[in-house]
Design a protein around this motif. Sequence first.
Motif, PDB file in Angstrom:
ATOM      1  N   VAL A 296       0.367  -1.102   0.022  1.00 35.29           N
ATOM      2  CA  VAL A 296       0.020  -0.289   0.028  1.00 35.29           C
ATOM      3  C   VAL A 296       0.900   1.238  -0.336  1.00 35.29           C
ATOM      4  O   VAL A 296       0.231   1.885  -0.765  1.00 35.29           O
ATOM      5  CB  VAL A 296      -0.750  -0.178   0.782  1.00 35.29           C
ATOM      6  CG1 VAL A 296      -1.904   1.405   0.995  1.00 35.29           C
ATOM      7  CG2 VAL A 296      -2.238  -1.286   0.819  1.00 35.29           C
ATOM      8  N   PRO A 297       1.540   1.334   0.450  1.00 35.73           N
ATOM      9  CA  PRO A 297       3.123   2.556   1.074  1.00 35.73           C
ATOM     10  C   PRO A 297       3.381   2.933  -0.620  1.00 35.73           C
ATOM     11  O   PRO A 297       3.478   3.674  -1.065  1.00 35.73           O
ATOM     12  CB  PRO A 297       3.756   1.999   1.702  1.00 35.73           C
ATOM     13  CG  PRO A 297       3.053   1.219   2.607  1.00 35.73           C
ATOM     14  CD  PRO A 297       2.524   0.724   1.887  1.00 35.73           C
ATOM     15  N   GLN A 298       3.661   1.905  -1.137  1.00 40.22           N
ATOM     16  CA  GLN A 298       4.381   2.035  -2.582  1.00 40.22           C
ATOM     17  C   GLN A 298       3.611   2.281  -3.355  1.00 40.22           C
ATOM     18  O   GLN A 298       3.852   3.132  -4.600  1.00 40.22           O
ATOM     19  CB  GLN A 298       5.164   0.780  -2.820  1.00 40.22           C
ATOM     20  CG  GLN A 298       6.220  -0.062  -1.979  1.00 40.22           C
ATOM     21  CD  GLN A 298       5.932  -0.450  -0.762  1.00 40.22           C
ATOM     22  OE1 GLN A 298       4.842  -0.506  -0.171  1.00 40.22           O
ATOM     23  NE2 GLN A 298       6.716  -1.508  -0.218  1.00 40.22           N
ATOM     24  N   LEU A 299       2.109   1.688  -3.023  1.00 39.75           N
ATOM     25  CA  LEU A 299       1.052   1.784  -4.174  1.00 39.75           C
ATOM     26  C   LEU A 299       0.786   3.133  -4.324  1.00 39.75           C
ATOM     27  O   LEU A 299       0.635   4.531  -4.785  1.00 39.75           O
ATOM     28  CB  LEU A 299      -0.501   1.365  -4.126  1.00 39.75           C
ATOM     29  CG  LEU A 299      -1.286   1.732  -5.178  1.00 39.75           C
ATOM     30  CD1 LEU A 299      -0.698   1.586  -6.124  1.00 39.75           C
ATOM     31  CD2 LEU A 299      -2.589   0.938  -4.304  1.00 39.75           C
ATOM     32  N   ILE A 300       1.040   4.140  -3.425  1.00 41.61           N
ATOM     33  CA  ILE A 300       0.061   5.385  -2.419  1.00 41.61           C
ATOM     34  C   ILE A 300       1.733   6.558  -3.391  1.00 41.61           C
ATOM     35  O   ILE A 300       1.581   7.098  -3.802  1.00 41.61           O
ATOM     36  CB  ILE A 300       0.300   5.257  -1.389  1.00 41.61           C
ATOM     37  CG1 ILE A 300      -1.290   4.821  -1.028  1.00 41.61           C
ATOM     38  CG2 ILE A 300      -0.286   6.600  -0.974  1.00 41.61           C
ATOM     39  CD1 ILE A 300      -1.153   5.084   0.560  1.00 41.61           C
ATOM     40  N   ALA A 301       3.023   5.734  -3.313  1.00 38.87           N
ATOM     41  CA  ALA A 301       3.796   6.768  -2.982  1.00 38.87           C
ATOM     42  C   ALA A 301       3.868   7.164  -5.317  1.00 38.87           C
ATOM     43  O   ALA A 301       3.882   7.906  -5.525  1.00 38.87           O
ATOM     44  CB  ALA A 301       5.117   5.842  -3.222  1.00 38.87           C
ATOM     45  N   SER A 302       3.572   5.621  -5.999  1.00 37.21           N
ATOM     46  CA  SER A 302       3.532   5.139  -7.275  1.00 37.21           C
ATOM     47  C   SER A 302       2.527   6.039  -7.721  1.00 37.21           C
ATOM     48  O   SER A 302       2.077   6.852  -8.683  1.00 37.21           O
ATOM     49  CB  SER A 302       3.113   3.950  -7.780  1.00 37.21           C
ATOM     50  OG  SER A 302       3.171   4.237  -8.904  1.00 37.21           O
ATOM     51  N   ALA A 345       6.190   8.612  -0.322  1.00 39.44           N
ATOM     52  CA  ALA A 345       5.858   9.873  -1.037  1.00 39.44           C
ATOM     53  C   ALA A 345       6.705  11.083  -1.543  1.00 39.44           C
ATOM     54  O   ALA A 345       7.105  11.721  -2.278  1.00 39.44           O
ATOM     55  CB  ALA A 345       4.836   9.146  -1.619  1.00 39.44           C
ATOM     56  N   ALA A 346       6.596  11.887  -0.076  1.00 38.62           N
ATOM     57  CA  ALA A 346       7.243  12.970   0.123  1.00 38.62           C
ATOM     58  C   ALA A 346       9.007  12.412  -0.350  1.00 38.62           C
ATOM     59  O   ALA A 346       9.289  13.868  -0.270  1.00 38.62           O
ATOM     60  CB  ALA A 346       6.853  13.336   1.926  1.00 38.62           C
ATOM     61  N   THR A 347       9.200  11.992   0.679  1.00 33.99           N
ATOM     62  CA  THR A 347      10.765  11.738   0.430  1.00 33.99           C
ATOM     63  C   THR A 347      11.250  11.523  -1.064  1.00 33.99           C
ATOM     64  O   THR A 347      11.758  12.204  -2.034  1.00 33.99           O
ATOM     65  CB  THR A 347      11.304  10.413   0.624  1.00 33.99           C
ATOM     66  OG1 THR A 347      10.656   9.261   0.599  1.00 33.99           O
ATOM     67  CG2 THR A 347      11.356  10.545   2.605  1.00 33.99           C
ATOM     68  N   ALA A 348      10.372  10.833  -1.724  1.00 32.88           N
ATOM     69  CA  ALA A 348      10.460  10.761  -3.909  1.00 32.88           C
ATOM     70  C   ALA A 348      10.350  11.701  -4.058  1.00 32.88           C
ATOM     71  O   ALA A 348      10.900  11.617  -5.424  1.00 32.88           O
ATOM     72  CB  ALA A 348       9.713   9.585  -4.092  1.00 32.88           C
ATOM     73  N   LEU A 349       9.715  13.273  -3.816  1.00 28.75           N
ATOM     74  CA  LEU A 349       9.363  14.064  -3.972  1.00 28.75           C
ATOM     75  C   LEU A 349      10.839  15.245  -4.042  1.00 28.75           C
ATOM     76  O   LEU A 349      10.758  16.356  -4.471  1.00 28.75           O
ATOM     77  CB  LEU A 349       8.035  13.991  -3.945  1.00 28.75           C
ATOM     78  CG  LEU A 349       6.874  14.913  -4.377  1.00 28.75           C
ATOM     79  CD1 LEU A 349       5.655  15.394  -4.030  1.00 28.75           C
ATOM     80  CD2 LEU A 349       6.738  14.606  -6.058  1.00 28.75           C
TER      81      LEU A 349
END
Length: 424
Positions: A296-302, A345-349
Amino acid sequence: MITFMLIALIVFLFTSMPIFVAMTLSAFLAVLFFSDIQPMILIQRLFGGIDQFALMALPFFIFAANIMERGGLSERILRWARAIVGHLAGGVAYTAQLSSMFFGALSGSSPATVMAIGKIIYPEMLRKNYQPSFSGGLLASAGAVSLVIPPSITLIIYGSVTGVSVGQLFLAGIGAGIILGISSIVYIAIYARKHDLHRDKKATAREFLVATRKAGWALLIPVIIMGGIYTGTFTPTEAAGVSAVYALLISVFIYKEMDLKKLYRVCVDSAVTSAQVLVLVAAAQVLGWMLTRGQVPQLIASLISENITSVILFLLVLNVVLLVLGMFMEGVAAIIIVAPLIFPAATALGVDPVHLGVIMIANLAIGMYTPPFGINIFVTQNITKQNMIQMMPGLVRFLAANIVALIIITYVPDAALFVLRLVE
């Protein structure tokens, strides 16, 4: 499995089931009926969730906060703050705001700050002809700042679930807490000028020195905590133990307001509060493990990375979501549930993890007194005996002032993190 678990969680929460029961029961039922995972693994995750060194700080800071509330520290801080700002128009309001910020730096608990400061200052505000709605809004909002100012329990939780340094979060929380406090002070100044609020006689140099001497032992606590962490003398967890022992010593031997009966009550209340927080952490670890297993976290980040490429827009959406969530959920529970989902998701941005933590805590601090369900509202009502309609004008005005501060914290990172930048 994950779909069933989330639906069950929502249903349980809407039935007013305790949050930790809702999280663990939804996960257990999903495992039992929709997977081949051994249920015993969830038990292991429960215990593993609180088997973290950083979480050892929680019971110590909670114990220290309760000692400070009953050991005479809040009253002395109020007198000291009043000696500084009491002569200004609206001096009692400034005193409430300033003393709440300092008590927050001692206790780390928002409701405790409202109760400790409000019980003393609210009758005085009524005697000085302050409007009840203004007074109630001030107490609820001023107490919320303690959620941000270290040693914030919520910052410790954020650090434990994301792996971010608690020491860095504490330093960042100082700047964010000051910005929130200043926004309220600016509104108090405008309100005081408009309504020509009462001024106390200016404290003499001798009166100020006496107030400082009496409050000095209490005011040393944040200095010891942050100074010890920054110089490397002790870790944040060790700082919690030091603060608890120090608060106990000055309450018993210096202020002499802590007897065995009060100490017993403090120990019981601290144990209950610690258990309430830690069982939430344990339950959230089970829920988080299930969500991670289901990607789920990976899906949200995606989804975020595909649909939101602007950091500005991401932070705007995050602020709105957290403000709404803060109205319905206590800060610790909200961080435990949301932080693991948002963090990737935040760190990816490219959002700084420390800055993200401060933004999240600042939002939840404001949510603590956002109508109609902010927890601080109910604590303040217990003190002021006002209903929601009576409190609403004051709450909305302080809310508007703190939203301005939130925008600065969110979009001007150097302002929010200036203390951290100074020591790096």
